[in-house]
Design a protein around this motif. Structure first.
Motif, short mmCIF file in Angstrom:
data_model
loop_
_atom_site.label_atom_id
_atom_site.label_comp_id
_atom_site.label_asym_id
_atom_site.label_seq_id
_atom_site.Cartn_x
_atom_site.Cartn_y
_atom_site.Cartn_z
N SER A 297 75.56 27.28 33.51
CA SER A 297 74.18 27.76 33.66
C SER A 297 74.03 28.60 34.92
CB SER A 297 73.20 26.57 33.78
OG SER A 297 73.17 25.80 32.62
N ARG A 298 73.14 29.54 34.83
CA ARG A 298 72.78 30.39 35.96
C ARG A 298 71.28 30.24 36.15
NH1 ARG A 298 72.50 36.83 35.28
NH2 ARG A 298 72.11 37.43 37.45
N LEU A 299 70.85 30.06 37.39
CA LEU A 299 69.44 29.85 37.66
C LEU A 299 68.80 31.12 38.23
CD1 LEU A 299 69.46 26.34 39.38
CD2 LEU A 299 69.36 26.90 36.93
N ARG A 300 67.54 31.32 37.86
CA ARG A 300 66.72 32.36 38.47
C ARG A 300 65.49 31.66 39.03
NH1 ARG A 300 65.59 37.34 35.22
NH2 ARG A 300 67.25 38.19 36.48
N ILE A 301 65.31 31.81 40.34
CA ILE A 301 64.19 31.18 41.03
C ILE A 301 63.15 32.24 41.35
CG2 ILE A 301 63.52 29.90 43.11
CD1 ILE A 301 66.44 28.80 43.13
N ARG A 302 61.89 31.95 41.01
CA ARG A 302 60.77 32.84 41.28
C ARG A 302 59.73 32.09 42.07
NH1 ARG A 302 63.39 37.03 40.91
NH2 ARG A 302 63.88 37.88 38.91
N PRO A 303 59.15 32.62 43.16
CA PRO A 303 59.52 33.91 43.72
C PRO A 303 60.94 33.87 44.27
CG PRO A 303 57.96 32.80 45.16
CD PRO A 303 58.10 31.96 43.93
N ALA A 304 61.57 35.03 44.32
CA ALA A 304 62.95 35.12 44.78
C ALA A 304 63.09 34.47 46.16
CB ALA A 304 63.39 36.58 44.83
N THR A 305 64.05 33.56 46.25
CA THR A 305 64.30 32.82 47.48
C THR A 305 65.80 32.74 47.69
OG1 THR A 305 62.33 31.49 47.03
CG2 THR A 305 63.86 30.64 48.67
N ALA A 306 66.25 33.11 48.87
CA ALA A 306 67.69 33.03 49.16
C ALA A 306 68.12 31.57 49.24
CB ALA A 306 67.98 33.73 50.49
N PRO A 307 69.33 31.27 48.77
CA PRO A 307 69.83 29.90 48.88
C PRO A 307 69.81 29.44 50.34
CG PRO A 307 71.22 31.16 47.41
CD PRO A 307 70.26 32.14 48.06
N ASN A 308 69.40 28.20 50.53
CA ASN A 308 69.38 27.58 51.85
C ASN A 308 69.59 26.08 51.66
OD1 ASN A 308 66.68 26.17 51.72
ND2 ASN A 308 66.01 28.29 51.39
N ALA B 52 69.56 21.34 48.15
CA ALA B 52 69.35 19.90 47.91
C ALA B 52 68.37 19.69 46.75
CB ALA B 52 68.86 19.22 49.18
N LEU B 53 67.31 20.50 46.70
CA LEU B 53 66.34 20.39 45.62
C LEU B 53 66.97 20.77 44.28
CD1 LEU B 53 63.32 19.95 44.85
CD2 LEU B 53 63.04 22.42 45.16
N VAL B 54 67.73 21.85 44.25
CA VAL B 54 68.40 22.27 43.01
C VAL B 54 69.37 21.18 42.54
CG1 VAL B 54 70.08 23.92 42.05
CG2 VAL B 54 68.12 24.76 43.37
N ALA C 138 81.31 23.53 45.66
CA ALA C 138 80.37 22.94 44.70
C ALA C 138 80.19 21.46 44.99
CB ALA C 138 80.90 23.11 43.28
N THR C 139 79.00 20.97 44.74
CA THR C 139 78.75 19.53 44.76
C THR C 139 78.94 19.03 43.34
OG1 THR C 139 77.19 19.70 46.59
CG2 THR C 139 77.09 17.71 45.23
N LEU C 140 79.94 18.16 43.15
CA LEU C 140 80.26 17.61 41.83
C LEU C 140 79.70 16.19 41.75
CD1 LEU C 140 81.95 17.90 39.15
CD2 LEU C 140 83.74 16.65 40.39
N GLY D 249 73.58 33.59 43.53
CA GLY D 249 72.51 32.65 43.22
C GLY D 249 73.14 31.32 42.85
N TYR D 250 72.36 30.45 42.25
CA TYR D 250 72.87 29.12 41.89
C TYR D 250 73.53 29.13 40.52
CZ TYR D 250 70.45 27.24 45.90
OH TYR D 250 70.05 26.97 47.18
N LEU D 251 74.73 28.52 40.46
CA LEU D 251 75.44 28.30 39.20
C LEU D 251 75.62 26.81 39.01
CD1 LEU D 251 78.27 31.01 39.33
CD2 LEU D 251 76.03 31.16 38.22
N LEU D 252 75.63 26.39 37.75
CA LEU D 252 75.89 25.00 37.39
C LEU D 252 76.94 25.00 36.29
CD1 LEU D 252 72.78 25.16 38.28
CD2 LEU D 252 72.54 23.00 37.10
N GLY D 253 77.76 23.99 36.29
CA GLY D 253 78.74 23.83 35.22
C GLY D 253 79.05 22.36 35.06
N GLY D 254 79.45 21.98 33.87
CA GLY D 254 79.79 20.58 33.65
C GLY D 254 80.03 20.29 32.20
N GLY D 255 79.96 19.00 31.88
CA GLY D 255 80.18 18.55 30.52
C GLY D 255 80.50 17.07 30.51
#
Length: 187
Positions: free
Chosen positions: A54-65, A70-72, A110-112, A141-147
């Protein structure tokens, strides 16, 4: 918004299931959309191993911090638990978190998060223990992966085992990349 790229060479024996874009989270003026691609392992009995990117799009645009990360991560773990429950996986237990590296040298570590549960089948019967993994990292931006995959040796009639399944899933996750930027970025 395009989903992340999963290297084809890591998907040998996996079948494309679907691709979706959905609102993952909204609070006031802030929204998070997730573009996700899913695959299932072929040639195995139920419960079939599955993976996603997965790829996330955050609005309004906010740089990762750090606070946003932690919230994501918290929302990703919670949403993943819900997805596991939708796949009839019960007794879901969060077993812990650790950092792993991904193949993209420009990405963060990545945090697994690891979960264990029991997959139930329609009509009752015995449950099959499963392990599920979700990773969150920043690559632009933020990426997620798993299964998830079964922990029962009998689920691997062709000679595989849960250790091989974990190694394969982690290889897929580590190889996930941001797509070429054709739609205005991730944030």
């Amino acid at each position: 918004m395009d989903p992340p790229v999963v290297p084809r060479e890591r998907l040998d024996g996996w079948r494309y299931v679907d691709e979706t874009t959905e609102r993952a989270f909204a609070a006031g003026p802030v929204s998070v959309d997730a573009s996700t691609v899913r695959y299932e392992r072929t040639g195995t009995e139920a419960p079939r191993p599955f993976c996603f990117a997965s790829r996330l799009r955050i609005r309004p645009a906010t740089a990762p911090n750090p606070a946003l990360t932690a919230l994501v991560e918290r929302h990703a773990r919670s949403g993943f638990r819900d997805r596991l429950a939708e796949r009839d996986i019960e007794q879901i237990d969060h077993r812990g978190d650790r950092e792993i590296s991904v193949d993209d040298p420009s990405a963060s570590r990545a945090t697994l998060s690891t979960f264990r549960g029991v997959a139930r089948f329609a009509g009752g019967g015995r449950g099959v223990p499963v392990e599920a993994l979700i990773a969150v990292w920043v690559a632009g931006g933020y990426l997620l992966g798993g299964g998830a995959y079964p922990l029962d040796e009998s689920a691997y009639p062709s000679g595989g085992n849960p250790t091989d399944a974990r190694r394969e899933l982690l290889g897929i996750v580590r190889g996930i990349e941001s797509p070429p930027d054709r739609d205005g970025g991730d944030l």
